[in-house]
Design an enzyme around this catalytic site. Structure first.
Site, PDB file in Angstrom:
ATOM      1  N   LYS A 138       5.248  21.285  21.348  1.00 31.78           N
ATOM      2  CA  LYS A 138       4.836  22.471  20.760  1.00 31.78           C
ATOM      3  C   LYS A 138       5.567  24.026  21.189  1.00 31.78           C
ATOM      4  CE  LYS A 138       2.822  21.086  16.913  1.00 31.78           C
ATOM      5  NZ  LYS A 138       1.197  21.525  16.610  1.00 31.78           N
ATOM      6  N   ARG A 139       5.548  23.638  22.857  1.00 31.49           N
ATOM      7  CA  ARG A 139       6.024  25.395  23.860  1.00 31.49           C
ATOM      8  C   ARG A 139       6.961  25.492  23.227  1.00 31.49           C
ATOM      9  NH1 ARG A 139       4.298  21.027  27.292  1.00 31.49           N
ATOM     10  NH2 ARG A 139       6.367  19.691  28.443  1.00 31.49           N
TER      11      ARG A 139
END
Length: 278
Positions: A252-253
């Site tokens: 997700k980063r």
């Protein structure tokens, strides 16, 4: 055939999510089946309505349409609770007060040699003897672990993914040694990924679970729970992962690979399919 895509609304969908969603969608459509959507939002601290709305927008932009209503895990807490109470009454669970630091300390002891399992460091069973369920005792508001020595059996499942195609075997001894007493409920959530995914797949009638190869090791836990609870065992298909230039799995980063960013830069859904090798 019924497949599903089950993202968590804790950040933007990236190329890896696009690949997983397209694989599940296209497999179902090719078979004349159904493609369902589930929002895995049991992590209430990190799940945000804005991210959930973005998921719907990104999937529609990709041209993916799901069948029926969206299932949201946050609305199924009573079902998880009922299952935990059943397992607790059967003496298959125990309360655990160990922190991650406690488990790390046990693993660092030279005489222990605690190996890694699907959830990380294998739990050494510290709380098992002192926290066993007792007849008539209510379900405690605590983390709950499954007694794998009582739950596991020798069995197998059907896998159609390229890396493990066939009928992988699960052994009781292997589950005890290499998986251990997994957490089925975290105190702050009232459930865990393992319990929720098994109950939700059964509730949605999922016949084929498609997901990344990083979750293959967890499949033994899920099949063990399915057999323990008398649920149908779906066919599993673990596909490859989309990685960055250094070979790391996207997370997700990785906002630089967020679908919304590609869309804003003028990419098309066909471009995304090409980028993920489809």
């Amino acid at each position: 055939m019924i497949t599903r895509f089950a993202p968590s609304p804790t950040g933007p969908l990236h190329l890896g999510h696009a690949y997983a969603a397209i694989v599940a969608h296209d497999m179902a459509r090719a078979a004349g089946g159904q493609f369902l959507l589930r929002i895995e939002d049991i992590d209430r601290a990190r799940s945000k309505p804005a991210w959930e709305a973005q998921i719907y927008e990104d999937l529609r932009w990709l041209g993916l349409r799901w069948d029926g209503a969206v299932l949201r895990q946050s609305e199924r807490l009573p079902a998880y609770r009922a299952c935990l109470e059943k397992l607790w009454a059967a003496g298959l669970l125990y309360a655990c007060t160990c922190t991650r630091r406690d488990i790390e300390a046990a693993a660092s002891a030279p005489q222990e040699g605690v190996p890694l399992g699907p959830d990380g460091l294998l739990y050494p069973g510290t709380c098992r003897a002192r926290s066993a369920a007792r007849p008539g005792q209510p379900l405690p508001e605590a983390a709950l672990r499954l007694r794998m020595d009582l739950a596991a059996t020798d069995c197998a499942f059907t896998e159609t993914g390229p890396a493990h195609r066939g009928h992988p075997q699960i052994t009781r001894d292997g589950m005890i040694r290499a998986v251990g007493d997994v957490v089925l409920a975290r105190r702050e959530m009232g459930t865990s990924y393992h319990l929720a995914v098994v109950l939700d797949d059964a509730a949605q009638g999922i016949t084929h679970v498609t997901r990344g190869e990083d979750l293959f090791a967890a499949t033994a836990i899920h099949v063990t729970l399915q057999r323990l609870l008398g649920l149908a065992v779906p066919v599993y298909h673990h596909h490859g992962l989309i990685r960055d230039d250094q070979g790391k799995r996207l997370a997700k980063r990785d906002d630089a690979r967020a679908l919304a960013k590609y869309r804003a830069e003028g990419a098309t859904p066909e471009d995304i399919r090409r980028l993920v090798g489809l």
